[in-house]
Design an enzyme around this catalytic site. Sequence first.
Site, short mmCIF file in Angstrom:
data_model
loop_
_atom_site.label_atom_id
_atom_site.label_comp_id
_atom_site.label_asym_id
_atom_site.label_seq_id
_atom_site.Cartn_x
_atom_site.Cartn_y
_atom_site.Cartn_z
N GLY A 71 1.03 -1.35 -0.01
CA GLY A 71 0.14 -0.31 -0.36
C GLY A 71 0.79 1.11 0.31
CB THR A 72 4.35 1.84 2.00
OG1 THR A 72 3.15 1.31 2.75
CG2 THR A 72 5.51 2.72 1.83
CD GLN A 179 -6.33 -0.33 8.82
OE1 GLN A 179 -6.69 -1.15 9.07
NE2 GLN A 179 -5.43 0.05 8.74
CB SER A 199 -2.64 -2.78 1.62
OG SER A 199 -1.35 -3.56 2.05
CG HIS A 201 -0.71 -6.20 4.29
ND1 HIS A 201 -0.69 -6.20 6.58
CD2 HIS A 201 0.13 -5.65 4.22
CE1 HIS A 201 0.01 -4.84 6.60
NE2 HIS A 201 -0.02 -4.42 5.25
CB THR A 239 10.53 -10.62 -12.47
OG1 THR A 239 11.08 -10.40 -13.36
CG2 THR A 239 9.42 -12.03 -12.48
CB CYS A 327 6.29 5.04 14.83
SG CYS A 327 7.97 4.78 16.01
N1 PLP Z 1 -2.38 2.95 4.20
C1 PLP Z 1 -3.16 3.34 5.66
C2 PLP Z 1 -4.68 3.34 5.93
C3 PLP Z 1 -2.52 1.52 6.40
O1 PLP Z 1 -3.31 1.34 7.64
C4 PLP Z 1 -1.29 0.63 5.95
C5 PLP Z 1 -0.89 -0.03 6.79
O2 PLP Z 1 -1.02 -0.52 7.93
C6 PLP Z 1 -0.89 1.56 4.95
C7 PLP Z 1 -1.33 2.75 4.08
C8 PLP Z 1 0.69 0.85 3.89
O3 PLP Z 1 0.36 -0.58 3.72
P1 PLP Z 1 1.14 -1.62 3.61
O4 PLP Z 1 1.58 -2.19 4.30
O5 PLP Z 1 1.38 -2.27 2.52
O6 PLP Z 1 2.83 -0.22 2.86
#
Ligand code: PLP
Length: 388
Positions: A71-72, A179, A199, A201, A239, A327
């Site tokens: 997600g990041t 979320q 994301s 996971h 890949t 954090c």
């Molecule tokens: N955005 C939100 C609202 C999240 O809660 C998180 C992860 O906790 C992320 C983005 C980041 O996702 P990832 O862990 O896949 O990088």
Amino acid sequence: MAERSYLDWNATAPLRDEASAALAAALSLPGNPSSVHAEGRAARRAVERAREQVAALVGARPGDVFFTSSGTEANMLALTPAIEVADDKRPRSRLLVSAIEHASVRAGGRFQREALDEIPVAADGRVDLAALAAAIAQSPRPLVSLMLANNETGVIQPVAEAAALVHAAGGLLHVDAVQAVGRIDCDIAALGADLLTLSAHKIGGPKGVGALVRRNDDIHLPEPLIRGGGQERGLRAGTENVAGIAAFGAAAAAARRERGREAAHMLALRGRLETGLRAISPQATVFGADAERLPNTTLFAAAGMKADTAVIAFDLEGVAVSSGAACSSGKVQASYVLAAMGVAPPLTRGAVRVSLGWSTTEADIERFLTAWRKLATALSKDERGIAA
Ligand code: PLP
């Protein structure tokens, strides 16, 4: 090991059985999805099937889904001044983000720090739409990033209303739905989002896989983060993580199929949890309780509670919860989400987040409440100075 209750699903969810099976099956595929031979084509099919499953989860077309490593990374990919829509290729000069976004959005992606403005939230944890309108009036054609639901409080944001404001000013809206997806309805068109981050996971897929989804092919991201081969239609070289992506797809299909049932299950258990919490500690504060929230999240604090010691105390009782404000180093900082909602210290350092999932049971809630009863008794002794 004694039985434990995992109540930290907003940090990550366990792998779904369907995802685990898809992961194992795809790990045994020998081919590279870019190869033209039969082995390559089989790997390609696994990736493209997952693309269809992820697209279906948010009402998008498969061709508008781009897989990333997280997600990041999807947030980082989305937040660029170079984003184009239809024939409008002029760079975007400002990025507006709510004050409660995840760190990966608050970092501003590829915008300069000076180009970034934060939009305040109200005491109930929802973004202040009047402040957003005022900021948009100052910054024509902005890129705006607003999460669908907050990771600490679970408060659901007025995304469709924000989208109307943003689009009326020629702006674009990116929505971090990490979320929310799988817990509430999340349809890219109904939300009015131009870009959506997911994301794996958080929905029962593996860690280390995500996706950026666009509204349609009017939206163009001309600047890949990773250059090299032409994977993901030139947007992300390297890949593909075939097994991770296949498992993400399987998790997305299961989340889509089970969402209604799972959301009702989590909501009933969350109701039990909050009723029990208030019965034990009538003064406890549940943050964001005045707004619509995800069905699985409770962020609470009580007088004298310190989040780091509370998390350890729960852990010793076999309950995994988290500090709302942890954090990545594990150190407890003041929660910027609570601070943005106008909550004063020491409560900003004291909040504990309990987040449930599809396999949470009543016994888990009872274990949590038993642990809380012990902790609350110790806290009230401390408050009265008996323990001192
Ligand atoms: N955005 C939100 C609202 C999240 O809660 C998180 C992860 O906790 C992320 C983005 C980041 O996702 P990832 O862990 O896949 O990088």
